[in-house]
Write a protein that holds these residues in place. Sequence first.
Motif, mmCIF file in Angstrom:
data_model
loop_
_atom_site.group_PDB
_atom_site.id
_atom_site.type_symbol
_atom_site.label_atom_id
_atom_site.label_comp_id
_atom_site.label_asym_id
_atom_site.label_seq_id
_atom_site.Cartn_x
_atom_site.Cartn_y
_atom_site.Cartn_z
ATOM 1 N N ASN A 126 4.607 -1.131 -5.432
ATOM 2 C CA ASN A 126 4.109 0.180 -5.836
ATOM 3 C C ASN A 126 2.909 0.520 -4.952
ATOM 4 O OD1 ASN A 126 3.122 2.479 -7.021
ATOM 5 N ND2 ASN A 126 3.070 1.658 -9.096
ATOM 6 N N VAL A 127 3.116 1.412 -4.000
ATOM 7 C CA VAL A 127 2.060 1.711 -3.030
ATOM 8 C C VAL A 127 0.860 2.398 -3.678
ATOM 9 C CG1 VAL A 127 3.657 1.822 -1.084
ATOM 10 C CG2 VAL A 127 3.130 3.913 -2.370
ATOM 11 N N LYS A 145 3.060 10.519 3.657
ATOM 12 C CA LYS A 145 4.214 10.058 4.421
ATOM 13 C C LYS A 145 5.513 10.409 3.699
ATOM 14 C CE LYS A 145 2.122 7.950 7.850
ATOM 15 N NZ LYS A 145 2.295 8.391 9.254
ATOM 16 N N ALA A 146 6.603 10.505 4.481
ATOM 17 C CA ALA A 146 7.924 10.670 3.877
ATOM 18 C C ALA A 146 8.218 9.459 3.015
ATOM 19 C CB ALA A 146 8.977 10.820 4.971
ATOM 20 N N GLU A 147 9.050 9.624 1.999
ATOM 21 C CA GLU A 147 9.290 8.566 1.030
ATOM 22 C C GLU A 147 9.743 7.266 1.693
ATOM 23 O OE1 GLU A 147 8.511 7.382 -2.597
ATOM 24 O OE2 GLU A 147 8.374 9.497 -2.018
ATOM 25 N N ASP A 148 10.585 7.364 2.722
ATOM 26 C CA ASP A 148 11.106 6.156 3.374
ATOM 27 C C ASP A 148 10.122 5.559 4.382
ATOM 28 O OD1 ASP A 148 11.283 8.192 5.210
ATOM 29 O OD2 ASP A 148 13.298 7.676 5.908
ATOM 30 N N LYS A 150 6.588 5.357 3.468
ATOM 31 C CA LYS A 150 5.379 4.956 2.736
ATOM 32 C C LYS A 150 5.193 3.448 2.714
ATOM 33 C CE LYS A 150 5.113 8.983 -0.299
ATOM 34 N NZ LYS A 150 5.179 9.499 -1.674
ATOM 35 N N LEU A 151 6.256 2.718 2.414
ATOM 36 C CA LEU A 151 6.146 1.269 2.288
ATOM 37 C C LEU A 151 5.764 0.624 3.615
ATOM 38 C CD1 LEU A 151 6.475 -0.914 0.096
ATOM 39 C CD2 LEU A 151 8.828 -1.231 0.888
ATOM 40 N N THR A 152 6.418 1.053 4.685
ATOM 41 C CA THR A 152 6.118 0.502 6.003
ATOM 42 C C THR A 152 4.676 0.784 6.403
ATOM 43 O OG1 THR A 152 8.408 0.745 6.738
ATOM 44 C CG2 THR A 152 6.742 0.569 8.451
ATOM 45 N N TYR A 153 4.219 2.002 6.138
ATOM 46 C CA TYR A 153 2.851 2.360 6.496
ATOM 47 C C TYR A 153 1.840 1.578 5.653
ATOM 48 C CZ TYR A 153 -0.986 5.263 8.166
ATOM 49 O OH TYR A 153 -2.146 5.700 8.770
ATOM 50 N N PHE A 154 2.161 1.374 4.386
ATOM 51 C CA PHE A 154 1.289 0.563 3.529
ATOM 52 C C PHE A 154 1.075 -0.820 4.147
ATOM 53 C CE2 PHE A 154 0.840 -2.787 0.386
ATOM 54 C CZ PHE A 154 -0.221 -2.355 -0.384
ATOM 55 N N PHE A 155 2.158 -1.468 4.609
ATOM 56 C CA PHE A 155 2.027 -2.808 5.180
ATOM 57 C C PHE A 155 1.382 -2.779 6.557
ATOM 58 C CE2 PHE A 155 4.965 -3.982 1.779
ATOM 59 C CZ PHE A 155 4.386 -5.169 1.366
ATOM 60 N N ASP A 156 1.511 -1.673 7.289
ATOM 61 C CA ASP A 156 0.746 -1.515 8.523
ATOM 62 C C ASP A 156 -0.748 -1.620 8.220
ATOM 63 O OD1 ASP A 156 2.503 -1.121 10.746
ATOM 64 O OD2 ASP A 156 2.972 0.888 10.037
ATOM 65 N N LEU A 157 -1.185 -0.855 7.229
ATOM 66 C CA LEU A 157 -2.603 -0.846 6.865
ATOM 67 C C LEU A 157 -3.038 -2.172 6.259
ATOM 68 C CD1 LEU A 157 -2.959 2.722 5.275
ATOM 69 C CD2 LEU A 157 -3.416 2.024 7.633
ATOM 70 N N TRP A 158 -2.185 -2.740 5.415
ATOM 71 C CA TRP A 158 -2.543 -3.988 4.736
ATOM 72 C C TRP A 158 -2.784 -5.118 5.736
ATOM 73 C CZ3 TRP A 158 -4.215 -5.359 0.151
ATOM 74 C CH2 TRP A 158 -4.200 -6.720 -0.193
ATOM 75 N N THR A 159 -1.891 -5.281 6.707
ATOM 76 C CA THR A 159 -2.051 -6.362 7.677
ATOM 77 C C THR A 159 -3.272 -6.136 8.566
ATOM 78 O OG1 THR A 159 -0.389 -5.253 9.069
ATOM 79 C CG2 THR A 159 0.355 -7.114 7.738
ATOM 80 N N LEU A 160 -3.541 -4.888 8.920
ATOM 81 C CA LEU A 160 -4.740 -4.601 9.711
ATOM 82 C C LEU A 160 -5.998 -4.939 8.920
ATOM 83 C CD1 LEU A 160 -3.648 -1.225 11.319
ATOM 84 C CD2 LEU A 160 -4.241 -3.309 12.589
ATOM 85 N N LYS A 161 -6.037 -4.572 7.647
ATOM 86 C CA LYS A 161 -7.204 -4.840 6.815
ATOM 87 C C LYS A 161 -7.391 -6.342 6.602
ATOM 88 C CE LYS A 161 -8.092 -1.632 3.508
ATOM 89 N NZ LYS A 161 -9.036 -0.673 4.118
#
Length: 247
Positions: A126-127, A145-148, A150-161
């Motif tokens: 759950n983003v 982000k488009a629905e498909d 959101k998840l990928t972008y969340f993990f982009d940010l998570w790994t960077l953080k």
Amino acid sequence: MTSISEESFMYVVCVRIAGIEQITSINEYMHYLKFLSKEKKERLSRFNRKEDFLRSLVSDLLTRIMLVEKFNLSNMDIRISSNSYGKPYLDGHSVEFNVSHSGEWVAAVVSRFPVGIDVEEIQPINVDIARSFFAEKEYAEIVAKAEDEKLTYFFDLWTLKESYIKACGQGLSVPLNLFSFSLENEKIIFENNHSQEHYYFRQYQMHNQYKLAVCSSYPDFPSEITTWSLEQVLDTAKKLLYAERNG
């Protein structure tokens, strides 16, 4: 005590531990513990899940292989401690390293400068949790982000953080909303209200179901990562670390 090669800067290696869920017993891997420290052996012996045992074993072997191979250290001289926040560091040498593992992958980075690395398997989540932990700007960008995507972008940010808090060595004591990332045309934009120190970032493509990010206080990154198989790690450990252990 061996010296560190002056031309060594940063190396990133990823290992795919394919089919770890199919391993029937960890007994065949127990003899690799002889290359590790007494404390690490004791910690691994307490692991109940074979997947966790193997990820941790490979993380330690890979780190030692990279330090021996890239920085001209002896495995016998590698003594790993942790700071007050739990970040591991190498006693007696000006070398930095960091490891991460998720799913079927283990990732490690070694450098002469502070570094952090994070690999994450993209899994359903759950983003909206980003609303509580990320910066407002980051959450807004996820929602936009488009629905498909959101998840990928969340993990982009998570790994960077994650890579940042591991590089600066203060772990989750640093509130995740004190710094933020934005990705624009593959450019990583970093805004930091936590520290005045300069950090740099690089993302690497390793598998379409995983995200990988590296953070460093030094701006130069390798153009690509090195990918090994589990067999390569184990074979190299037997040859390189055994020779160091008995040399």
